[in-house]
Every structure is written in structure tokens, then in C-alpha cells.
Enzyme design. Structure first.
Site, mmCIF file in Angstrom:
data_model
loop_
_atom_site.group_PDB
_atom_site.id
_atom_site.type_symbol
_atom_site.label_atom_id
_atom_site.label_comp_id
_atom_site.label_asym_id
_atom_site.label_seq_id
_atom_site.Cartn_x
_atom_site.Cartn_y
_atom_site.Cartn_z
ATOM 1 C CB THR A 9 53.109 -48.975 -16.529
ATOM 2 O OG1 THR A 9 53.516 -47.736 -15.975
ATOM 3 C CG2 THR A 9 54.044 -49.366 -17.642
ATOM 4 C CE LYS A 41 53.873 -47.764 -12.558
ATOM 5 N NZ LYS A 41 52.634 -47.910 -13.298
ATOM 6 N N GLY A 53 62.675 -45.041 -17.725
ATOM 7 C CA GLY A 53 61.386 -45.485 -17.216
ATOM 8 C C GLY A 53 61.201 -46.933 -17.604
ATOM 9 C CB SER A 132 48.871 -51.579 -21.056
ATOM 10 O OG SER A 132 48.788 -50.817 -19.869
#
Length: 180
Positions: A9, A41, A53, A132
């Protein structure tokens, strides 16, 4: 799972010109397979006064959202105190410490990252970025803040789009939440 291992994400948030904004991509990845393109998210909590988030396991994130919102209630909206108390619980509680997620938090005047290792980090530049693709989005946001007149919402959108072009765990199905 350490915070450097959390993939799949990109979440980024910031405050600019009094506007608090957070956004994320929508991709859910299991191994090397994209399972979903439009996951949400990011969300508003605490009577739409705080943006959160997550990066990591979805069910773990929802547990943490609920716990964080309870801490906000308990500490009357004091963002730093609620975050610190959640981080303490997360680190020491037998059940919570198994949760694998990171939280990015944006209030009307503060941004924080909360981790399961007990860390509550308030970035110097006021930009929170996790997942990531977080570092790619962070660099894009820093450059856009420095060299453009874009709104907070547009900076979040453009930063996420840049991350989606680089990070294979990030897509361009973007969700953005803003405090009004």
C-alpha cells in the site's frame, strides 16, 4: 513483521494552509497477486475530526482504528496523548502486540505515525507516509510542497500517482479524505 516489512500500500497525509488531508491507493495484494483494486484504507474517525490510514493487515487495522478512537474519546481529542497510550497498549498487550499494521494519523494541526513497536513519530515536515510506496509518495509531496502552489488535496493525489508508477504494491485507485 517489522514496520519495514509492511508492503502492499501507500498512505500519505499532510497539513497545508490549514487543510488536513490523507490519501491512499486501493490495491490489496496477497503474495504476487492483486486481489482487489478499490479498497478504502483511509477514513475519518472521532466525529470526523481525525484522519487515519493504515498499512498492513486489514483486520488488524480496523481493530487499531477502534482502539485509537476509544483513546481519543478517553483523552478528549488529545491526539498525541491518545497516540502514545495506544502505542503503549499495542506494545505491551498480549493480543494487540500480534497486530501487524502501521497507522498514519492527521489531525487539524498534527501528523503522526503510530507503530506496534511503541513508536509515535511526529515528522519534522508534517508529512506522514507509510507502506511500500510511502517513501516514493513522501519525496513527491516534499517536492510539490517546495516547488508548487498545489492544494493539500492535489499534492496528496499527485504524490500517490507518482508512487503508483513506481511501487508494484500500489495502484492509481485513489481515496482521499479531508478535514473541513
Amino acid at each position: 513483521m517489522g514496520e519495514n516489512n509492511i508492503k502492499s500500500t501507500t498512505v500519505i497525509g499532510l497539513i497545508k494552509d490549514g487543510k488536513a488531508v490523507i490519501g491512499s491507493d486501493g490495491q490489496v495484494t496477497m503474495g504476487n497477486t492483486v486481489m482487489k483494486h478499490g479498497a478504502r484504507k483511509v477514513r475519518k474517525i472521532f466525529n470526523d475530526q481525525v484522519l487515519v490510514g493504515f498499512a498492513g493487515a486489514t483486520s488488524d487495522a480496523f481493530t487499531l482504528f477502534e482502539r485509537f478512537e476509544a483513546k481519543l474519546e478517553q483523552y478528549k481529542g488529545n491526539l498525541v496523548r491518545a497516540a502514545t497510550e495506544l502505542a503503549k497498549d499495542w506494545r505491551t498487550d498480549k493480543y494487540l502486540r500480534r497486530l501487524e499494521a502501521l497507522l498514519a494519523v492527521v489531525g487539524k494541526d498534527k501528523t503522526l505515525i503510530i507503530s506496534g513497536t511503541g513508536d509515535v513519530i511526529e515528522p519534522d515536515d508534517g508529512i506522514v507516509a507509510i507502506g511500500s510506496g510511502g517513501q516514493y509518495a513522501l519525496v513527491a509531496a516534499r517536492m510539490l510542497l517546495k516547488h508548487s502552489k498545489l492544494s493539500a488535496k492535489d499534492i496528496i493525489k499527485e504524490s500517490l500517482l507518482q508512487a503508483s508508477d513506481i511501487c508494484i504494491f500500489t495502484n492509481n485507485h485513489i481515496t482521499i479524505e479531508e478535514l473541513t
